[in-house]
Design a protein around this motif. Structure first.
Motif, mmCIF file in Angstrom:
data_model
loop_
_atom_site.group_PDB
_atom_site.id
_atom_site.type_symbol
_atom_site.label_atom_id
_atom_site.label_comp_id
_atom_site.label_asym_id
_atom_site.label_seq_id
_atom_site.Cartn_x
_atom_site.Cartn_y
_atom_site.Cartn_z
ATOM 1 N N ALA A 1 0.822 -1.205 0.000
ATOM 2 C CA ALA A 1 0.000 0.000 0.000
ATOM 3 C C ALA A 1 0.858 1.258 0.000
ATOM 4 C CB ALA A 1 -0.930 -0.002 1.206
ATOM 5 N N GLU A 2 2.015 1.197 0.658
ATOM 6 C CA GLU A 2 2.883 2.371 0.705
ATOM 7 C C GLU A 2 3.379 2.778 -0.675
ATOM 8 O OE1 GLU A 2 5.899 1.310 3.486
ATOM 9 O OE2 GLU A 2 4.691 1.840 5.254
ATOM 10 N N THR A 3 3.395 1.851 -1.607
ATOM 11 C CA THR A 3 3.841 2.189 -2.961
ATOM 12 C C THR A 3 2.811 3.046 -3.691
ATOM 13 O OG1 THR A 3 2.865 0.187 -3.953
ATOM 14 C CG2 THR A 3 5.117 0.020 -3.103
ATOM 15 N N GLU B 1 1.053 5.513 -2.105
ATOM 16 C CA GLU B 1 0.900 6.801 -1.437
ATOM 17 C C GLU B 1 1.315 7.933 -2.367
ATOM 18 O OE1 GLU B 1 1.336 6.977 3.147
ATOM 19 O OE2 GLU B 1 3.001 5.766 2.412
ATOM 20 N N GLY B 2 0.478 8.967 -2.408
ATOM 21 C CA GLY B 2 0.792 10.143 -3.207
ATOM 22 C C GLY B 2 0.483 10.015 -4.679
ATOM 23 N N GLU B 3 -0.173 8.892 -5.070
ATOM 24 C CA GLU B 3 -0.423 8.703 -6.495
ATOM 25 C C GLU B 3 -1.805 9.146 -6.950
ATOM 26 O OE1 GLU B 3 0.311 4.798 -7.831
ATOM 27 O OE2 GLU B 3 2.374 4.709 -7.136
ATOM 28 N N GLU C 1 -7.171 0.408 8.375
ATOM 29 C CA GLU C 1 -6.809 1.258 7.245
ATOM 30 C C GLU C 1 -5.352 1.063 6.845
ATOM 31 O OE1 GLU C 1 -7.600 4.927 9.035
ATOM 32 O OE2 GLU C 1 -9.781 4.817 8.813
ATOM 33 N N PRO D 1 -1.904 2.568 4.754
ATOM 34 C CA PRO D 1 -1.321 3.876 4.442
ATOM 35 C C PRO D 1 -1.849 4.386 3.108
ATOM 36 C CG PRO D 1 0.373 2.340 5.169
ATOM 37 C CD PRO D 1 -0.877 1.539 4.994
ATOM 38 N N GLY D 2 -2.130 5.684 3.062
ATOM 39 C CA GLY D 2 -2.627 6.276 1.828
ATOM 40 C C GLY D 2 -4.134 6.330 1.718
ATOM 41 N N SER E 1 -8.658 7.700 -3.168
ATOM 42 C CA SER E 1 -7.527 6.938 -2.647
ATOM 43 C C SER E 1 -6.917 6.121 -3.771
ATOM 44 C CB SER E 1 -7.987 6.002 -1.520
ATOM 45 O OG SER E 1 -6.945 5.130 -1.128
ATOM 46 N N VAL F 1 -5.105 3.549 -3.191
ATOM 47 C CA VAL F 1 -5.024 2.160 -2.739
ATOM 48 C C VAL F 1 -6.168 1.367 -3.351
ATOM 49 C CG1 VAL F 1 -5.054 0.621 -0.741
ATOM 50 C CG2 VAL F 1 -3.955 2.859 -0.575
#
Length: 246
Positions: free
Chosen positions: A35-37, A39-41, A135, A137-138, A197, A199
């Protein structure tokens, strides 16, 4: 008796915590890292991305000398800290149900340890997750403090309902217990902001299912082992002659 209860709680917590940490390492942590990959996308147009990028560069330039927030490195360090946190949390939960056991005068035994585990899972995992799903991340989420208040209130109300039904099976007790369980959900959990999101939905669903499954294993092991160790220590204490050193 208190010393035996304390020892049983810590030993059961150590076993349940280590087992849970192992499951988390192989099933939960990979989902978090995945999920961290993302984030911010998501959630920004091209113009917003450019603007944010320029803003971030300006902020970075003015804060270059600030110390970065510490976080454990991926790999052994992250696993070690996660394991330690899980074992400490297990110890806290074990001591909590031990205190409730003494207060309610309902000993934790091997015969009812499974039920103590089920009550713990319902109170601290399933009931709060009905309003606040685990939940990644992201994912968008409401503010932390309101979520903490709602989670604590839900756990307390559900735990009180379980304790009430353990003490009495009267009709009024079922009505009060049902009201305690339902009340937090009528009030409603804090709502996450309506933000996109990145994710994937299937990843969030898998994470919620795996997290709840891991929590169920944790509570069943903790309650059952706690009860078994209580029985063992009680038999040993009964075998010691009166006045003899423990």
């Amino acid at each position: 008796m208190i010393r035996n209860l304390f020892a049983a709680a810590l030993l059961a917590a150590l076993a349940a915590g280590l087992l849970t940490a192992a499951i988390q390492h192989f099933r939960v942590t990979p989902l978090i890292l995945h999920a961290e990959t993302f984030e911010g996308e998501g959630g920004h147009s091209h113009g917003e991305v450019v603007a944010e990028h320029s803003h971030d560069e300006a902020v970075a330039a003015t804060e270059a000398d600030e110390v970065e927030e510490w976080a454990p490195q991926d790999g052994f360090e992250r696993t070690a800290y996660t394991t330690l946190a899980t074992v400490l949390a297990a110890a806290g939960f074990a001591l909590l149900i031990g205190a409730v056991s003494m207060f309610a005068n309902i000993p934790i035994t091997f015969a009812n340890g499974f039920l103590w585990g089920i009550a713990g899972f319902l109170s601290f995992s399933l009931a709060p997750a009905y309003g606040l799903a685990p939940e990644l991340p992201g994912m968008p989420a409401a503010e932390v403090f309101p979520r903490q208040i709602w989670w604590a209130g839900t756990a307390l109300a559900t735990g009180a309902a379980c304790l009430l039904l353990a003490r009495t099976r009267a009709g009024w007790a079922f009505a009060v217990a049902a009201a305690l369980v339902v009340a937090p959900h009528i009030i409603g959990a804090p709502v996450a902001p309506d933000e996109p999101s990145a994710v994937p939905a299937h990843l969030a669903t898998e994470f919620a299912a795996v997290t709840l499954g891991t929590s169920l294993v944790f509570w069943l092991v903790l309650g059952t082992l706690f009860g078994k160790l209580n029985d063992v220590f009680a038999r040993r204490a009964a075998a010691i002659p009166a006045g003899a050193p423990a």
